[in-house]
Motif scaffolding. Structure first.
Motif, PDB file in Angstrom:
ATOM      1  N   ARG A 189     -29.223  40.885  18.889  1.00 31.90           N
ATOM      2  CA  ARG A 189     -29.103  39.544  18.299  1.00 31.90           C
ATOM      3  C   ARG A 189     -27.677  39.017  18.408  1.00 31.90           C
ATOM      4  NH1 ARG A 189     -32.800  39.797  12.792  1.00 31.90           N
ATOM      5  NH2 ARG A 189     -34.772  40.379  13.809  1.00 31.90           N
ATOM      6  N   ALA A 190     -27.252  38.758  19.619  1.00 34.49           N
ATOM      7  CA  ALA A 190     -25.894  38.258  19.850  1.00 34.49           C
ATOM      8  C   ALA A 190     -25.783  36.815  19.358  1.00 34.49           C
ATOM      9  CB  ALA A 190     -25.555  38.331  21.334  1.00 34.49           C
ATOM     10  N   THR A 191     -24.598  36.454  18.900  1.00 40.07           N
ATOM     11  CA  THR A 191     -24.391  35.117  18.365  1.00 40.07           C
ATOM     12  C   THR A 191     -23.157  34.451  18.954  1.00 40.07           C
ATOM     13  OG1 THR A 191     -23.088  35.944  16.483  1.00 40.07           O
ATOM     14  CG2 THR A 191     -25.470  35.706  16.159  1.00 40.07           C
ATOM     15  N   ALA A 192     -23.136  33.132  18.849  1.00 37.10           N
ATOM     16  CA  ALA A 192     -21.971  32.311  19.204  1.00 37.10           C
ATOM     17  C   ALA A 192     -21.596  31.500  17.969  1.00 37.10           C
ATOM     18  CB  ALA A 192     -22.309  31.396  20.377  1.00 37.10           C
ATOM     19  N   MET A 193     -20.478  30.820  18.038  1.00 39.45           N
ATOM     20  CA  MET A 193     -20.002  30.046  16.893  1.00 39.45           C
ATOM     21  C   MET A 193     -19.919  28.565  17.233  1.00 39.45           C
ATOM     22  SD  MET A 193     -19.175  30.331  13.725  1.00 39.45           S
ATOM     23  CE  MET A 193     -18.801  32.078  13.547  1.00 39.45           C
ATOM     24  N   LEU A 194     -20.577  27.751  16.427  1.00 35.08           N
ATOM     25  CA  LEU A 194     -20.433  26.306  16.520  1.00 35.08           C
ATOM     26  C   LEU A 194     -19.314  25.883  15.582  1.00 35.08           C
ATOM     27  CD1 LEU A 194     -24.075  24.873  16.436  1.00 35.08           C
ATOM     28  CD2 LEU A 194     -22.433  24.661  18.297  1.00 35.08           C
ATOM     29  N   GLU A 195     -18.399  25.056  16.079  1.00 32.74           N
ATOM     30  CA  GLU A 195     -17.313  24.526  15.259  1.00 32.74           C
ATOM     31  C   GLU A 195     -17.389  23.006  15.282  1.00 32.74           C
ATOM     32  OE1 GLU A 195     -13.899  26.194  17.162  1.00 32.74           O
ATOM     33  OE2 GLU A 195     -14.248  28.194  16.339  1.00 32.74           O
ATOM     34  N   ARG A 201     -18.093  17.056  11.578  1.00 31.21           N
ATOM     35  CA  ARG A 201     -17.702  17.794  10.373  1.00 31.21           C
ATOM     36  C   ARG A 201     -18.021  16.975   9.115  1.00 31.21           C
ATOM     37  NH1 ARG A 201     -12.033  20.886   9.050  1.00 31.21           N
ATOM     38  NH2 ARG A 201     -12.664  21.992  10.943  1.00 31.21           N
ATOM     39  N   SER A 202     -17.776  15.667   9.205  1.00 28.09           N
ATOM     40  CA  SER A 202     -18.042  14.787   8.056  1.00 28.09           C
ATOM     41  C   SER A 202     -19.522  14.751   7.701  1.00 28.09           C
ATOM     42  CB  SER A 202     -17.629  13.362   8.419  1.00 28.09           C
ATOM     43  OG  SER A 202     -16.506  13.014   7.791  1.00 28.09           O
ATOM     44  N   VAL A 203     -20.357  14.579   8.723  1.00 26.12           N
ATOM     45  CA  VAL A 203     -21.800  14.449   8.478  1.00 26.12           C
ATOM     46  C   VAL A 203     -22.397  15.763   8.003  1.00 26.12           C
ATOM     47  CG1 VAL A 203     -24.030  13.997   9.572  1.00 26.12           C
ATOM     48  CG2 VAL A 203     -22.062  12.558  10.123  1.00 26.12           C
ATOM     49  N   LEU A 204     -21.994  16.862   8.617  1.00 24.40           N
ATOM     50  CA  LEU A 204     -22.583  18.165   8.306  1.00 24.40           C
ATOM     51  C   LEU A 204     -21.937  18.827   7.094  1.00 24.40           C
ATOM     52  CD1 LEU A 204     -22.831  19.483  11.975  1.00 24.40           C
ATOM     53  CD2 LEU A 204     -24.728  18.692  10.548  1.00 24.40           C
ATOM     54  N   ALA A 205     -20.762  18.338   6.706  1.00 22.29           N
ATOM     55  CA  ALA A 205     -20.034  18.885   5.554  1.00 22.29           C
ATOM     56  C   ALA A 205     -19.757  20.381   5.726  1.00 22.29           C
ATOM     57  CB  ALA A 205     -20.811  18.624   4.263  1.00 22.29           C
ATOM     58  N   LYS A 206     -19.439  20.779   6.933  1.00 23.30           N
ATOM     59  CA  LYS A 206     -19.057  22.172   7.199  1.00 23.30           C
ATOM     60  C   LYS A 206     -18.195  22.195   8.447  1.00 23.30           C
ATOM     61  CE  LYS A 206     -23.332  23.480   7.465  1.00 23.30           C
ATOM     62  NZ  LYS A 206     -24.541  24.335   7.587  1.00 23.30           N
ATOM     63  N   SER A 207     -17.430  23.267   8.602  1.00 22.89           N
ATOM     64  CA  SER A 207     -16.532  23.379   9.752  1.00 22.89           C
ATOM     65  C   SER A 207     -17.069  24.305  10.834  1.00 22.89           C
ATOM     66  CB  SER A 207     -15.154  23.873   9.308  1.00 22.89           C
ATOM     67  OG  SER A 207     -15.261  25.158   8.710  1.00 22.89           O
TER      68      SER A 207
END
Length: 271
Positions: A189-195, A201-207
């Motif tokens: 279960r390899a993963t990548a990172m969304l930034e 960032r404003s709409v999703l309220a996360k970094s």
């Protein structure tokens, strides 16, 4: 002296959509992984790259292919001209399952040698003599640019799969689906990172958000419908994408591998 390793990085990777040399594999770029397999078992490693293509830091000598448009045979010539050893094991950069035992076995014949697996001679997992470089130049001048023709001219030894350890060493990947399947096979279960920057960032309220690997479209899909980022096979305005800090084109079919960083930012900021 002993033997050399030559890694060819001159392909266009058109079906993959991005440079295969940089695809993550077991914690490092693909080309670095291949060099790390060869480095302990040969006396010198030469990486042949096309033009001014960027490569990661490698424990190898990097040379540039003078005529990359002529294909792998021209790259083999570049590598053979640079080595001091009498023979070199030649491989492409997409050799994720290459093993030291396989390379040692082919080099042990002390002559030009290539495996025949599933009815195909594997010319990019083969041993070539340094002395063949001049013959390659003559062949290229007459339009004969297939590595198999060179092997046949110099009288190579054909090795069957059952004579070699780890014949899966010849397995590579040419498409995003093949690469992603290989990663999932070896890393689970390899993963990548969304930034996220700016509007996202404003709409999703996360970094940031950790997601499973996949094509760029797969990786971005969880953002819908919170932000309408996908438009067909492309990225919808007003967003832009960078991969590991580098801007990418509009296509969402390129693969995103383990540990890679995909940044969603405002289109204006991305140009």
């Amino acid at each position: 002296m002993g033997a050399a390793g030559i890694v060819l990085c001159g392909g266009k990777s058109s079906r993959m959509g991005r440079d295969k040399a940089w695809l993550p594999w077991r914690g490092q770029p693909m080309v670095a992984h291949v060099v790390s397999i060869l480095r302990p078992i040969v006396d010198e490693v030469v990486v042949v790259a096309s033009g001014a293509s960027e490569l990661p830091t490698l424990d190898a000598r990097v040379v540039r292919d003078r005529e990359p448009a002529l294909g792998p045979l021209a790259g083999i010539r570049e590598g053979l001209e640079q080595i001091r050893a009498d023979f070199a094991f030649v491989t492409g950069t997409d050799a994720p399952f290459l093993t030291p035992a396989f390379v040692r076995a082919l080099l042990s014949y002390g002559c030009a040698a290539a495996p025949e697996i599933d009815g195909h001679v594997q010319t990019l997992a083969a041993v070539y003599p340094r002395s063949a470089s001049e013959r390659i130049t003559a062949m290229l001048a007459t339009g004969r640019a297939r590595p198999l023709w060179l092997l046949e001219e110099i009288g190579y030894r054909k090795i069957s799969a059952d004579e070699l350890p780890d014949p899966q060493s010849v397995r590579g990947f040419n498409t995003p689906a093949e690469y992603l399947a290989a990663v999932r096979e070896t890393e689970g279960r390899a993963t990548a990172m969304l930034e996220f920057e700016g509007r996202a960032r404003s709409v999703l309220a996360k970094s940031a958000l950790e997601v499973p690997i996949g094509t760029l479209g797969d990786v971005l899909a969880p953002l819908q419908p919170s932000i309408e980022i996908l438009e067909g096979d492309g990225i919808a305005y007003p967003y832009a994408i960078s991969l590991n800090g580098h801007a990418v084109g509009e296509s969402t079919t390129i693969p995103v591998g383990p540990g890679e960083r995909v940044c969603v930012l405002d289109a204006v900021a991305g140009h």
